[in-house]
Design a protein around this motif. Structure first.
Motif, short mmCIF file in Angstrom:
data_model
loop_
_atom_site.label_atom_id
_atom_site.label_comp_id
_atom_site.label_asym_id
_atom_site.label_seq_id
_atom_site.Cartn_x
_atom_site.Cartn_y
_atom_site.Cartn_z
N ARG A 194 -83.46 56.41 -37.25
CA ARG A 194 -84.50 55.44 -37.63
C ARG A 194 -83.97 54.44 -38.67
O ARG A 194 -84.29 53.26 -38.64
CB ARG A 194 -85.73 56.17 -38.17
CG ARG A 194 -86.49 56.96 -37.11
CD ARG A 194 -87.80 57.48 -37.68
NE ARG A 194 -88.53 58.25 -36.71
CZ ARG A 194 -88.45 59.57 -36.58
NH1 ARG A 194 -87.64 60.26 -37.37
NH2 ARG A 194 -89.17 60.21 -35.69
N TYR A 195 -83.18 54.96 -39.62
CA TYR A 195 -82.59 54.09 -40.64
C TYR A 195 -81.70 53.04 -39.99
O TYR A 195 -81.75 51.86 -40.34
CB TYR A 195 -81.79 54.95 -41.62
CG TYR A 195 -81.02 54.18 -42.68
CD1 TYR A 195 -81.64 53.22 -43.46
CD2 TYR A 195 -79.67 54.43 -42.89
CE1 TYR A 195 -80.94 52.53 -44.44
CE2 TYR A 195 -78.96 53.76 -43.87
CZ TYR A 195 -79.60 52.81 -44.63
OH TYR A 195 -78.90 52.13 -45.59
N THR A 196 -80.88 53.44 -39.03
CA THR A 196 -79.99 52.51 -38.35
C THR A 196 -80.78 51.46 -37.58
O THR A 196 -80.43 50.27 -37.58
CB THR A 196 -79.05 53.27 -37.39
OG1 THR A 196 -78.37 54.29 -38.12
CG2 THR A 196 -78.02 52.33 -36.77
N ARG A 197 -81.87 51.89 -36.96
CA ARG A 197 -82.72 50.94 -36.24
C ARG A 197 -83.33 49.93 -37.22
O ARG A 197 -83.43 48.74 -36.92
CB ARG A 197 -83.82 51.70 -35.48
CG ARG A 197 -84.62 50.84 -34.52
CD ARG A 197 -85.32 51.67 -33.46
NE ARG A 197 -86.15 52.72 -34.02
CZ ARG A 197 -85.98 54.01 -33.80
NH1 ARG A 197 -84.97 54.44 -33.05
NH2 ARG A 197 -86.79 54.91 -34.33
N TRP A 198 -83.72 50.42 -38.40
CA TRP A 198 -84.27 49.53 -39.43
C TRP A 198 -83.22 48.51 -39.87
O TRP A 198 -83.50 47.32 -39.95
CB TRP A 198 -84.73 50.39 -40.61
CG TRP A 198 -85.31 49.64 -41.78
CD1 TRP A 198 -86.57 49.14 -41.88
CD2 TRP A 198 -84.65 49.32 -43.02
NE1 TRP A 198 -86.74 48.54 -43.10
CE2 TRP A 198 -85.58 48.63 -43.82
CE3 TRP A 198 -83.37 49.57 -43.51
CZ2 TRP A 198 -85.27 48.18 -45.10
CZ3 TRP A 198 -83.06 49.12 -44.79
CH2 TRP A 198 -84.00 48.44 -45.57
N ILE A 199 -81.99 48.97 -40.14
CA ILE A 199 -80.90 48.07 -40.54
C ILE A 199 -80.72 46.93 -39.53
O ILE A 199 -80.59 45.76 -39.89
CB ILE A 199 -79.56 48.84 -40.64
CG1 ILE A 199 -79.57 49.82 -41.81
CG2 ILE A 199 -78.38 47.88 -40.78
CD1 ILE A 199 -78.40 50.81 -41.77
N ASN A 200 -80.72 47.30 -38.27
CA ASN A 200 -80.32 46.35 -37.22
C ASN A 200 -81.42 45.44 -36.73
O ASN A 200 -81.13 44.40 -36.14
CB ASN A 200 -79.74 47.12 -36.02
CG ASN A 200 -78.37 47.71 -36.32
OD1 ASN A 200 -77.65 47.23 -37.19
ND2 ASN A 200 -78.02 48.77 -35.61
N ASN A 201 -82.68 45.81 -36.96
CA ASN A 201 -83.78 45.08 -36.32
C ASN A 201 -84.70 44.33 -37.27
O ASN A 201 -85.70 43.76 -36.83
CB ASN A 201 -84.60 46.04 -35.45
CG ASN A 201 -83.80 46.57 -34.28
OD1 ASN A 201 -83.14 45.81 -33.58
ND2 ASN A 201 -83.83 47.87 -34.07
N LEU A 202 -84.41 44.32 -38.57
CA LEU A 202 -85.22 43.51 -39.48
C LEU A 202 -85.15 42.04 -39.08
O LEU A 202 -84.08 41.53 -38.75
CB LEU A 202 -84.72 43.66 -40.92
CG LEU A 202 -84.96 45.01 -41.61
CD1 LEU A 202 -84.19 45.08 -42.91
CD2 LEU A 202 -86.44 45.22 -41.86
#
Length: 344
Positions: free
Chosen positions: A146-154
């Motif tokens: 989830r953290y990686t998805r947050w990093i990449n999709n902001l």
């Protein structure tokens, strides 16, 4: 961006900044990724070895020969004492000994894609007062999903609006690229050593000085997750306290009153963490949970005031903006803040 530095040597456009401490497991891949960059102008590598006890120094020496044969100057500094001085110190030293007009930060356990320096350099020229980040690929692939998805999709807007979240900087430190001039304007990294979130503190200063946050929307870094990472030495409570102080300085200092949206554990923790002056600005908690609303108020038992402060708890439809919306994210260990001045 190129010129002549001390001693008449050529000044590189970007310097790749690599702090090292006991990194023998990953250092070959890391430095090979510098060697594989497709950047066509002058660049250099600046490595600071912070009291490593493993074979990191030998690996650095080997890659110095390879890189310089390929036309990439390598500057090596070291702390030869028995104890490391910490990540902030090592990064600062690597910057100080380098000459580039731009700084490309790279952790010794990570790997750059070949186009990283070129694409972030192009973006940094267009945004001189920015920290430029990029998208990442996490290794192992399913770690911190989830953290990686947050990093990449902001979104572009969220790079600034989500600076209060528990996740920390909206562009992660191993992806940072910025101008040397701006780095020194912000003021270098905190050198407090182990347990200090030097990247978060620098990021907050960057925002406070009017800095922009930009992300190149390409995956330019393999970002490793492992138990030895320095980030694991930073306590959750330390991060929380820094975030609350930043929230107070950045937002609450200009508000005369506000409502905390969440009458549960996270909202109450935020209230207790505020300075006495900012606690007095809290007019109410609001929620949708009937049990919490029925209680009518929250008593701040830890207060030394007499009588102890009692903060009303109301339904969100009866609450008065502005709001601090404090919600616990599924993927995080603490809450995020969302600032809202709007009526509902």
């Amino acid at each position: 961006p190129e010129g002549t530095g001390a001693g008449g040597r050529s000044v590189a456009a970007p310097s790749v900044i690599v702090p090292v401490h006991n990194s023998e497991c990953w250092l070959d891949e890391c430095l090979k990724s510098v060697w594989e960059q497709d950047f066509k102008q002058t660049m250099e590598l600046s490595v600071f070895n912070d009291a490593s006890k493993d074979s990191s120094a030998e690996i650095i020496a080997k890659w110095k020969m390879k890189l310089e044969d390929a036309g990439v100057p390598v500057i090596i500094g070291s702390n030869n004492s028995s104890q490391p001085r910490g990540v902030g110190f090592a990064k600062n030293q690597a910057v100080i000994q380098s000459s580039g007009a731009y700084l490309c930060f790279l952790d010794s356990d990570d790997v750059m894609m070949p186009q990283r320096v070129r694409l972030q350099y192009e973006a940094a020229i267009q945004h001189p007062n920015s920290i430029v980040g990029c998208q990442v690929r996490r290794e192992p692939p399913m770690s911190t999903e989830r953290y990686t998805r947050w990093i990449n999709n902001l979104t572009e807007e969220q790079l600034l609006t989500q600076v209060f979240t528990s996740h920390g900087p909206t562009v992660i430190m191993p992806t940072w690229f910025c101008s040397r001039e701006w780095f020194y304007h912000v003021g270098k990294f905190d050198e407090g050593g182990k347990g200090v979130p030097e990247d978060l503190l620098f990021f907050y200063k960057h925002i406070q000085k009017g800095g922009e946050v930009v992300r190149v929307n390409h995956c330019l870094l393999l970002y490793r997750y492992h138990p030895q990472a320095a980030t694991h030495s930073v306590l959750e409570e330390t991060i929380w306290n820094h975030r609350v102080r930043f929230l107070e300085d950045r937002v609450l200092s200009s508000w005369t009153s506000f409502t905390i949206w969440n009458a549960g554990k996270q909202g109450k923790k935020l209230y207790r963490s505020l300075s006495p002056a900012n606690r007095k600005k809290v007019t109410a908690f609001c929620d949708v949970d009937e049990k919490k609303i029925t209680r009518g108020f929250y008593t701040f038992e830890e207060s030394e005031e007499r009588p102890k402060p009692k903060i009303p708890i109301c339904h969100f439809r009866e609450a008065t903006p502005p709001f601090i919306i404090c919600v616990k994210l599924v993927s995080s260990l603490s809450c995020m803040y969302k600032i809202s001045k709007c009526s509902l």
